[in-house]
Each structure stands twice: as C-alpha cells, then as structure tokens.
Design an enzyme around this catalytic site. Structure first.
Site, PDB file in Angstrom:
ATOM      1  N   ASP A  39       1.221  -1.174  -0.118  1.00 15.62           N
ATOM      2  CA  ASP A  39      -0.178  -0.325  -0.217  1.00 15.62           C
ATOM      3  C   ASP A  39       0.875   1.254  -0.058  1.00 15.62           C
ATOM      4  O   ASP A  39       1.538   1.427   0.420  1.00 15.62           O
ATOM      5  CB  ASP A  39      -0.303   0.071   1.182  1.00 15.62           C
TER       6      ASP A  39
ATOM      7  N   ASN B  33     -11.259  -2.641  -4.821  1.00 13.77           N
ATOM      8  CA  ASN B  33     -10.573  -2.242  -5.696  1.00 13.77           C
ATOM      9  C   ASN B  33     -10.970  -1.588  -7.505  1.00 13.77           C
ATOM     10  O   ASN B  33     -10.291  -0.663  -8.055  1.00 13.77           O
ATOM     11  CB  ASN B  33      -8.653  -2.257  -6.259  1.00 13.77           C
TER      12      ASN B  33
HETATM   13  C1  IPE Z   1      -5.472  -2.470   0.289  1.00 11.42           C
HETATM   14  O1  IPE Z   1      -5.328  -1.228  -0.165  1.00 11.42           O
HETATM   15  C2  IPE Z   1      -5.514  -3.521  -1.176  1.00 11.42           C
HETATM   16  C3  IPE Z   1      -3.943  -3.720  -1.535  1.00 11.42           C
HETATM   17  C4  IPE Z   1      -3.184  -3.256  -1.585  1.00 11.42           C
HETATM   18  C5  IPE Z   1      -3.944  -4.007  -3.336  1.00 11.42           C
HETATM   19  P1  IPE Z   1      -5.903   0.029  -0.635  1.00 11.42           P
HETATM   20  O2  IPE Z   1      -5.740   0.801  -0.439  1.00 11.42           O
HETATM   21  O3  IPE Z   1      -7.005  -0.604  -1.680  1.00 11.42           O
HETATM   22  O4  IPE Z   1      -7.001  -0.281   0.671  1.00 11.42           O
HETATM   23  P2  IPE Z   1      -8.089   0.820   1.587  1.00 11.42           P
HETATM   24  O5  IPE Z   1      -8.535   1.613   0.604  1.00 11.42           O
HETATM   25  O6  IPE Z   1      -6.719   2.013   2.353  1.00 11.42           O
HETATM   26  O7  IPE Z   1      -8.075  -0.340   2.910  1.00 11.42           O
HETATM   27  C1  IPE Z   2      -1.549  -0.203  -3.062  1.00 10.76           C
HETATM   28  O1  IPE Z   2      -1.315   1.385  -3.201  1.00 10.76           O
HETATM   29  C2  IPE Z   2      -2.369  -0.713  -4.435  1.00 10.76           C
HETATM   30  C3  IPE Z   2      -3.031  -1.152  -4.871  1.00 10.76           C
HETATM   31  C4  IPE Z   2      -4.192  -0.746  -4.114  1.00 10.76           C
HETATM   32  C5  IPE Z   2      -3.432  -1.265  -6.055  1.00 10.76           C
HETATM   33  P1  IPE Z   2      -2.490   2.965  -3.290  1.00 10.76           P
HETATM   34  O2  IPE Z   2      -2.904   2.299  -5.078  1.00 10.76           O
HETATM   35  O3  IPE Z   2      -3.338   2.348  -2.895  1.00 10.76           O
HETATM   36  O4  IPE Z   2      -1.844   3.881  -3.223  1.00 10.76           O
HETATM   37  P2  IPE Z   2      -2.634   4.868  -2.230  1.00 10.76           P
HETATM   38  O5  IPE Z   2      -3.216   4.477  -0.282  1.00 10.76           O
HETATM   39  O6  IPE Z   2      -3.552   5.431  -2.461  1.00 10.76           O
HETATM   40  O7  IPE Z   2      -1.243   5.656  -1.286  1.00 10.76           O
HETATM   41 MG    MG Z   3      -3.690   2.431  -0.850  1.00 12.35          MG
END
Ligand code: IPE
Ligand code: IPE
Ligand code: MG
Length: 238
Positions: free
Chosen positions: A19, A67
C-alpha cells in the site's frame, strides 16, 4: 520470548499489503500509475530478500475485490502492469521461486489469465520459495467461494455436514497449499487488513510502518522480521 533459533524467529509465511503507491506518486507530482510501477519494482526486490532471509511463503496483496471501485483508467493501468510484469517475473526462475495467484480470475482479462496460468505452470517445479500474488482477491469472497464448494459436496452426498471443520474450510480456500500467516506487513501508515487473508491471519503478528510501499527497502523487511522475532506468540496458551 520467541525462540532464538533462527529457524523459528523467521516467519514461515509473510503476508504483505503493498500500500501507498498512489501517495508516493502524489508526493512527487506524478500520476498514480507511476506509483504502481515503482511498487512493482519493490515487489521484486522484497521477494528476493524474503528468500534470502529464509521465508518459505510470501503472499502479496496486489489488487482487492474492492479496488474495482477506482477510476477506470487507474484499474486499466494496474491490469496492464500485471501483464507486463508477468513477462518479466520469469526471471524468478533463476531464483527457483514458485509463483502462484490467488483470487477470483473470472473478472480478469483473458490475456492476463492466460499469462497467469503460464507463469504458474513454468514455475511449478521451483522449490526455493513460494510466492503468491493476490489479484482480485478478497478474504470474504474467498470464504464465500469455499462455502459454495463445501455446500456442493454436501449436496452431492460426498460429505455429511457434520464433517465440516476448520481443516475442510482451509482446504477450500485459495491458499489451501500454504500454512497460516505468521506475519502481516502493511506499509503506508494504514492499520487495517482491508479484507486480506482474514481467515489465514487469525493468529498472525502485525507490523505497520509509515513507509510507502515504493520506498520499502530490504532493511525495512529485516526490521519487520526482527520485530516479529521479539513477539511472544501464545496462541491462546500461557
Ligand atoms: C489494500 O489497499 C489493497 C491492496 C494493497 C491491493 P487499499 O488502498 O485498497 O486499502 P484501503 O482502501 O486503504 O483500505
Ligand atoms: C496500493 O497502493 C496498490 C493497490 C491498491 C492496487 P494504493 O494505490 O492504494 O496507494 P495509496 O493508498 O492511494 O497511496
Ligand atoms: Mg491504498
């Protein structure tokens, strides 16, 4: 105290929630997809480091069932990255790393699923370390999927409902071939599971850090493993 024997203080199965890619890009004034690209590089470095320190199984959260709610261009960019990366991860072969995927493939592009199948097939004989990538994965979705399979078995008379136990449920999860998770690592400052391995991490230790995933380095992994080694796991005992 955890056993000081290295074998025991290194987690057998590590789960990593990748993340912070978006925030990493935003901080640099870059489009979010460049954050995902950078995150994919970290995935490769950290996988190698896991093997080096003696981890046997590592499972990465790459794309959740939730997602899909992101803007279409971001989802498309992530899916394109997976395809591109699956071509490149073939070099895990040099490292003897077996790569498999967990999650619901039915919503993924046919061409991506084909590549996933290929990679799984090509790496099936590697026994240096097991690496799982969770794509279109959700812990609740996984449990629904397992319940459906078990319900079918009962319906077909293969088993009696009395025979449903934790072992049977585990055998019907996407992770059937992996042991329970010992350590969950989540970078980026969030302190939640976000539907990742909710069954498998019932007794996992959790390690949170503010570092954004693209900035996560081998030394950060070693720090997480060190913290894990200092935990006192009781599993309900004394
Ligand atoms: C969790 O991250 C999913 C992945 C890293 C694939 P998200 O960024 O989607 O999670 P939330 O929305 O902050 O809980
Ligand atoms: C995790 O990084 C990757 C996926 C969930 C695919 P994020 O895209 O959630 O990154 P932030 O949380 O917005 O910084
Ligand atoms: Mg995220």
């Amino acid at each position: 105290m955890a056993d000081k024997n290295n074998e025991l203080s290194v987690p057998c199965h590590v789960g990593i929630i990748m993340d912070g890619n978006g925030r990493w890009a935003k901080k640099r004034g870059l489009p979010r997809k460049l954050g995902h690209r950078e995150g994919a590089k970290t995935f490769r470095t950290i996988t190698r480091e896991c093997k080096k320190i003696g981890v046997k199984y590592v499972t990465y959260y790459a794309f959740s069932t939730e997602n899909w709610s992101r803007p279409k261009d971001e989802v498309d960019a992530i899916m394109d990255l997976f395809e591109k990366y699956l071509d490149e991860v073939k070099d895990f072969a040099d490292e003897n790393i077996r790569l498999r995927f967990i999650g619901d493939r039915s919503r993924l592009n046919e061409s991506l699923v084909k590549k996933m199948d290929e990679v799984e097939k090509e790496s099936a004989g590697f026994d240096g370390m097991d690496c799982f990538l969770a794509i279109n994965y959700g812990g609740r979705d996984e449990i629904c999927h397992a319940v459906k399979s078990i319900a079918e078995m009962v319906k077909n008379g293969e088993i009696d409902s009395e025979q449903i136990d934790e072992k049977l449920i585990e055998k019907n999860l996407y992770t059937a071939e992996a042991p329970p998770v010992d350590l969950i690592i989540r970078p980026s400052g969030e302190q939640r599971l976000s539907n990742f391995l909710i069954w498998q991490s019932a007794y996992a230790e959790y390690y949170f850090t503010d570092i954004l995933w693209p900035d996560f380095k081998p030394k950060d992994l070693r720090e997480a493993v060190k913290a894990y080694g200092e935990r006192n796991r009781r599993f309900g005992g004394v």
